[in-house]
Design a protein around this motif. Structure first.
Motif, mmCIF file in Angstrom:
data_model
loop_
_atom_site.group_PDB
_atom_site.id
_atom_site.type_symbol
_atom_site.label_atom_id
_atom_site.label_comp_id
_atom_site.label_asym_id
_atom_site.label_seq_id
_atom_site.Cartn_x
_atom_site.Cartn_y
_atom_site.Cartn_z
ATOM 1 N N GLY A 1 64.597 40.130 36.725
ATOM 2 C CA GLY A 1 63.640 39.039 36.865
ATOM 3 C C GLY A 1 62.578 39.322 37.908
ATOM 4 N N LYS A 2 62.966 39.947 39.010
ATOM 5 C CA LYS A 2 61.996 40.281 40.063
ATOM 6 C C LYS A 2 60.971 41.295 39.564
ATOM 7 N N VAL A 3 61.423 42.246 38.740
ATOM 8 C CA VAL A 3 60.491 43.229 38.174
ATOM 9 C C VAL A 3 59.592 42.560 37.139
ATOM 10 N N ALA A 4 60.174 41.703 36.301
ATOM 11 C CA ALA A 4 59.391 41.021 35.267
ATOM 12 C C ALA A 4 58.304 40.144 35.870
ATOM 13 N N SER A 5 58.583 39.540 37.041
ATOM 14 C CA SER A 5 57.611 38.645 37.679
ATOM 15 C C SER A 5 56.567 39.393 38.490
ATOM 16 N N GLY A 6 56.721 40.710 38.630
ATOM 17 C CA GLY A 6 55.765 41.505 39.390
ATOM 18 C C GLY A 6 56.043 41.554 40.872
ATOM 19 N N GLU A 7 57.177 40.992 41.317
ATOM 20 C CA GLU A 7 57.517 41.018 42.736
ATOM 21 C C GLU A 7 58.079 42.364 43.170
ATOM 22 N N GLY B 1 70.064 52.186 34.289
ATOM 23 C CA GLY B 1 68.810 52.875 34.580
ATOM 24 C C GLY B 1 67.840 51.974 35.311
ATOM 25 N N PHE B 2 66.543 52.181 35.067
ATOM 26 C CA PHE B 2 65.496 51.434 35.765
ATOM 27 C C PHE B 2 65.017 50.235 34.952
ATOM 28 N N TYR B 3 64.784 49.124 35.635
ATOM 29 C CA TYR B 3 63.927 48.059 35.110
ATOM 30 C C TYR B 3 62.518 48.343 35.618
ATOM 31 N N VAL B 4 61.566 48.370 34.703
ATOM 32 C CA VAL B 4 60.171 48.630 35.077
ATOM 33 C C VAL B 4 59.270 47.622 34.349
ATOM 34 N N ALA B 5 58.025 47.512 34.806
ATOM 35 C CA ALA B 5 57.074 46.614 34.145
ATOM 36 C C ALA B 5 56.840 47.082 32.711
#
Length: 318
Positions: free
Chosen positions: A237-243, A171-175
């Motif tokens: 990781g890119k989603v977690a970092s806000g990128e 599924g989706f990784y989201v903030a």
């Protein structure tokens, strides 16, 4: 080169100007001696020198040309120096590392090697004779069926067995808190949404592309569609970092990375493919016993996000 130097498979591939799968094939055939350090295969500099001298000698004799890329594995090892048979297992999931460990224990006459490539590339490597056990999680958007449509198309001329390894949520990784309220595939059409993608050939990339096709979403209009990472952890990781605002992957990576929420959208089937050849019969039976063993299930059940209710079930045998 000094005798105490050693190289990883990636370094060998760069030095010989061939693919990493070709290096694995050279190791598998016994042309290039290698040994394991943790999860990594290494080759001593002296053994690399010996291989290069042997290859050059064969080329100079006019018997065979110096190998290039995928044809490098054409050189055969001398008959008197038969080495332990080696199995190349493709895929990136940790369950495959556990399978390799169990094979080392229960099939002492073989040496499992790991190749960390995506699902489609795994099947192609089997077609080319570069791998022995391939993992795949490729969805056919039109039927909703996993893996078998791709196996039938790519391995149509082979006899093979497809066996279920595990099911897992994708599924989706989201903030954290899912501030954009992303809940469905059609939400990817929202203007300004920043996507992080997987590389071409990976199961997650095929899943995304099939859903975009089914929902009539033009990928060229998605910000970040060309921005790729080589594994689920990189995307999360890119989603977690806000990128990025969203990426597609499996639930387990969200728990490992932290700082990111997961929105489940589909239950995917993660399966293994093996070729039915007489010389493969013994180790294939060992693989089936491992997949159905209590010890293997206990280790996998400790990992969050896996459904093992069908592990070891033969899905197709031709």
């Amino acid at each position: 080169m000094t005798n105490d130097m050693s190289y990883t498979t990636e370094e060998i591939a760069k030095l010989l100007k061939v693919s990493k799968l070709t290096v694995y094939d050279l190791i598998k055939k016994g042309d290039l001696p290698a040994y394991r350090v943790g999860k990594q295969m290494r080759v001593d500099a002296s053994d690399l020198d010996a291989y290069k001298h042997k290859a050059k000698g064969i080329a100079d004799s006019g018997l065979r040309p110096i190998p290039h890329a995928a044809s490098a594995a054409a050189i055969q090892p001398p008959a008197p120096n038969k080495r332990m048979p080696q199995l190349v297992i493709t895929g990136q999931d940790i369950s495959l590392d556990l399978l390799a460990k169990h094979l080392e224990k229960h099939a002492p006459g073989i040496r499992p090697l790991r190749s960390y490539v995506g699902s489609l590339d795994s099947l192609i490597s089997m077609y080319r004779g570069e791998s022995d056990i391939v993992s795949t999680h490729l969805i056919d958007g039109d039927t909703g069926e996993y893996n078998l449509p791709y196996v039938r198309k790519l391995l149509g001329g082979f006899s093979y067995t497809v066996i279920h390894l595990l099911s897992r949520s994708a599924g989706f990784y989201v903030a954290q808190g899912n501030p954009l309220g992303l809940q469905a595939w059609e939400d990817l059409w929202r203007p300004g949404l920043r996507l992080v993608n997987r590389e071409i050939g990976s199961g997650a990339r095929v899943l995304l592309d099939e859903q975009l096709r089914l929902h009539d979403i033009d990928p060229r209009r998605l910000t970040g569609y060309e921005h790729t990472e080589s594994n689920h952890l990189g995307v999360a990781g890119k989603v977690a970092s806000g990128e990025a605002d969203v990426g597609v992957g499996i639930e387990k990576a969200a728990h490992i990375v932290g700082g990111v929420d997961f929105v489940p959208l589909i239950q995917e089937s993660y399966d293994l493919v093996m070729l039915n050849r007489p010389e493969n019969r013994d180790w294939m039976e060992t693989v089936k016993r491992i997949l159905r063993s209590e010890s293997f299930h206990q280790e996998l059940s400790a990992i969050q996000g896996y459904d093992l209710s069908r592990t070891g079930q033969v899905l197709l045998e031709t």
